[in-house]
Enzyme design. Sequence first.
Site, PDB file in Angstrom:
ATOM      1  N   GLU A 129       6.013  -6.685 -25.484  1.00  0.00           N
ATOM      2  CA  GLU A 129       6.151  -8.149 -25.635  1.00  0.00           C
ATOM      3  C   GLU A 129       6.240  -8.913 -24.312  1.00  0.00           C
ATOM      4  OE1 GLU A 129       9.430  -8.734 -28.365  1.00  0.00           O
ATOM      5  OE2 GLU A 129       8.535  -7.444 -29.868  1.00  0.00           O
ATOM      6  N   ASN A 154       2.578  -2.806 -26.220  1.00  0.00           N
ATOM      7  CA  ASN A 154       2.881  -3.159 -27.610  1.00  0.00           C
ATOM      8  C   ASN A 154       3.280  -4.633 -27.700  1.00  0.00           C
ATOM      9  OD1 ASN A 154       3.464  -2.155 -30.376  1.00  0.00           O
ATOM     10  ND2 ASN A 154       5.609  -2.593 -29.906  1.00  0.00           N
ATOM     11  N   HIS A 199       3.877  -7.728 -37.846  1.00  0.00           N
ATOM     12  CA  HIS A 199       4.925  -8.307 -38.700  1.00  0.00           C
ATOM     13  C   HIS A 199       4.326  -9.545 -39.373  1.00  0.00           C
ATOM     14  CE1 HIS A 199       8.123  -5.775 -37.155  1.00  0.00           C
ATOM     15  NE2 HIS A 199       7.756  -6.056 -35.919  1.00  0.00           N
ATOM     16  N   GLU A 248       4.462  -1.613 -36.127  1.00  0.00           N
ATOM     17  CA  GLU A 248       5.710  -2.100 -36.738  1.00  0.00           C
ATOM     18  C   GLU A 248       5.412  -2.861 -38.027  1.00  0.00           C
ATOM     19  OE1 GLU A 248       8.116  -4.268 -33.902  1.00  0.00           O
ATOM     20  OE2 GLU A 248       7.598  -2.900 -32.265  1.00  0.00           O
ATOM     21  N   ASP A 298       5.213  -4.675 -41.316  1.00  0.00           N
ATOM     22  CA  ASP A 298       5.913  -5.106 -42.533  1.00  0.00           C
ATOM     23  C   ASP A 298       5.302  -6.419 -42.975  1.00  0.00           C
ATOM     24  OD1 ASP A 298       7.206  -6.782 -40.654  1.00  0.00           O
ATOM     25  OD2 ASP A 298       9.161  -5.841 -40.931  1.00  0.00           O
TER      26      ASP A 298
HETATM   27  O1  G3I Z   1      24.583  -1.846 -32.725  1.00  0.00           O
HETATM   28  C1  G3I Z   1      25.233  -3.089 -32.974  1.00  0.00           C
HETATM   29  C2  G3I Z   1      26.529  -2.881 -33.684  1.00  0.00           C
HETATM   30  O2  G3I Z   1      27.381  -2.161 -32.851  1.00  0.00           O
HETATM   31  C3  G3I Z   1      27.131  -4.240 -34.060  1.00  0.00           C
HETATM   32  O3  G3I Z   1      28.279  -4.050 -34.801  1.00  0.00           O
HETATM   33  C4  G3I Z   1      26.127  -5.040 -34.871  1.00  0.00           C
HETATM   34  C5  G3I Z   1      26.657  -6.430 -35.202  1.00  0.00           C
HETATM   35  O4  G3I Z   1      25.617  -7.374 -35.273  1.00  0.00           O
HETATM   36  O5  G3I Z   1      24.954  -5.178 -34.124  1.00  0.00           O
HETATM   37  C6  G3I Z   1      24.328  -3.937 -33.823  1.00  0.00           C
HETATM   38  O6  G3I Z   1      23.180  -4.181 -33.090  1.00  0.00           O
HETATM   39  C7  G3I Z   1      22.069  -4.672 -33.832  1.00  0.00           C
HETATM   40  C8  G3I Z   1      20.934  -3.688 -33.705  1.00  0.00           C
HETATM   41  O7  G3I Z   1      19.770  -4.217 -34.314  1.00  0.00           O
HETATM   42  C9  G3I Z   1      21.257  -2.353 -34.327  1.00  0.00           C
HETATM   43  O8  G3I Z   1      21.483  -2.510 -35.700  1.00  0.00           O
HETATM   44  C10 G3I Z   1      21.691  -6.024 -33.264  1.00  0.00           C
HETATM   45  O9  G3I Z   1      22.698  -6.978 -33.536  1.00  0.00           O
HETATM   46  C11 G3I Z   1      20.384  -6.480 -33.858  1.00  0.00           C
HETATM   47  O10 G3I Z   1      19.943  -7.641 -33.171  1.00  0.00           O
HETATM   48  C12 G3I Z   1      19.344  -5.407 -33.694  1.00  0.00           C
HETATM   49  O11 G3I Z   1      18.144  -5.864 -34.304  1.00  0.00           O
HETATM   50  C13 G3I Z   1      16.971  -5.155 -33.970  1.00  0.00           C
HETATM   51  C14 G3I Z   1      16.004  -6.071 -33.237  1.00  0.00           C
HETATM   52  O12 G3I Z   1      14.820  -5.351 -32.972  1.00  0.00           O
HETATM   53  C15 G3I Z   1      16.584  -6.578 -31.932  1.00  0.00           C
HETATM   54  O13 G3I Z   1      15.645  -7.194 -31.166  1.00  0.00           O
HETATM   55  C16 G3I Z   1      16.351  -4.659 -35.247  1.00  0.00           C
HETATM   56  O14 G3I Z   1      17.198  -3.677 -35.853  1.00  0.00           O
HETATM   57  C17 G3I Z   1      14.989  -4.041 -34.957  1.00  0.00           C
HETATM   58  O15 G3I Z   1      14.322  -3.791 -36.183  1.00  0.00           O
HETATM   59  C18 G3I Z   1      14.134  -5.004 -34.152  1.00  0.00           C
HETATM   60  O16 G3I Z   1      12.914  -4.372 -33.852  1.00  0.00           O
HETATM   61  C19 G3I Z   1      11.984  -5.162 -33.104  1.00  0.00           C
HETATM   62  C20 G3I Z   1      11.203  -4.209 -32.245  1.00  0.00           C
HETATM   63  O17 G3I Z   1      12.061  -3.416 -31.458  1.00  0.00           O
HETATM   64  C21 G3I Z   1      10.206  -4.961 -31.358  1.00  0.00           C
HETATM   65  N1  G3I Z   1       9.371  -5.833 -32.138  1.00  0.00           N
HETATM   66  C22 G3I Z   1      10.064  -6.744 -33.065  1.00  0.00           C
HETATM   67  C23 G3I Z   1      10.991  -5.945 -33.976  1.00  0.00           C
HETATM   68  C24 G3I Z   1      11.630  -6.839 -35.019  1.00  0.00           C
HETATM   69  O18 G3I Z   1      12.452  -7.791 -34.429  1.00  0.00           O
END
Ligand code: G3I
Length: 305
Positions: A127, A170, A206, A235, A237
């Site tokens: 990105e 990516n 996405h 990715e 969906d």
């Molecule tokens: O690990 C912490 C946890 O300790 C805490 O309690 C909790 C409270 O909010 O947050 C947890 O972290 C979260 C993490 O996912 C793990 O679950 C973050 O808040 C959350 O923002 C994070 O979201 C991820 C996101 O990327 C962040 O940018 C999504 O799961 C993940 O699916 C998403 O994936 C991205 C790709 O990497 C890149 N392309 C876009 C895609 C979708 O956004």
Amino acid sequence: DDTLGSAAAAKGRYFGTAVAANHLGESAYTGTLDREFTAVTPENEMKWDATEPTRNTFTFSAADQIAGHAQSKGMKLRGHTLVWHSQLPSWVSGLGASDLRTAMNNHITQVMQHYKGKIYAWDVVNEAFQDGTSGARRSSPFQDKLGNGFIEEAFRTARAVDPDAKLCYNDYNTDGINAKSNAVYTMVKDFKSRGVPIDCVGFQSHFNSASPVPSDYQANLQRFADLGVDVQITELDIEGSGTAQADNYANVVKACLAVTRCTGITVWGITDKYSWRASGTPLLFDSNYAAKPAYTAVLTTLGGT
Ligand code: G3I
């Protein structure tokens, strides 16, 4: 060929999913994973904030759980991701240019070294381009302090560490032909002409009503493939439900199958229950792990039954 993985394999492709380590203990989750999928991408566990939360202290335990599972089941592993502006620890954004360059190359080196020989493809840079019509790079610590050359430098460093891993760029909103994908295309073409190591381009895919499957999706994949790189849907969906969602999924699969160098498809999660789109239903299995119409559409489009 009655699973996604076996049907895709009959077409010479993998069918993968994003996996979160903290769900691997759930039998329906892991059962569906092991039955249907032939590749995995750690959803968050290989990102910078997870692997190097403080400088030069590396933690691989969560990512290792996923990598170990994939290896024990003979699944391909996509590494995601080495250099990205998001999920970047604040210690990195605080560095000056010279320190940042050292830290970026050290991060790539240490993480790739740990997984050397186990990764099918790495999302080396994720990105790096802006949305919209400018085709410009996105502001980030890497872009702002190291300049345009940071992507090339990251790929060169990556190649030196693990010459057997495919190295991918990516991004999202690059799925159709538009200003953003044109900018990525220009970069890849330049890399190929100058011998900068790049093997593949990932199209996140996405999709939702505001950002539907583009009509020129296949043409876009093909023009990248024609530059001499593999293309992968990384990715996937698609928001929605029922027949409309199923038709959109079928169109994505058709596009990949029509492009010889489209080597595989990864959906961004197994079940709607754990999708990053918290309120949505964008995946192939519902929150009870029942196969949705979208699942059947993907399976039959792959030639499975
Ligand atoms: O690990 C912490 C946890 O300790 C805490 O309690 C909790 C409270 O909010 O947050 C947890 O972290 C979260 C993490 O996912 C793990 O679950 C973050 O808040 C959350 O923002 C994070 O979201 C991820 C996101 O990327 C962040 O940018 C999504 O799961 C993940 O699916 C998403 O994936 C991205 C790709 O990497 C890149 N392309 C876009 C895609 C979708 O956004």
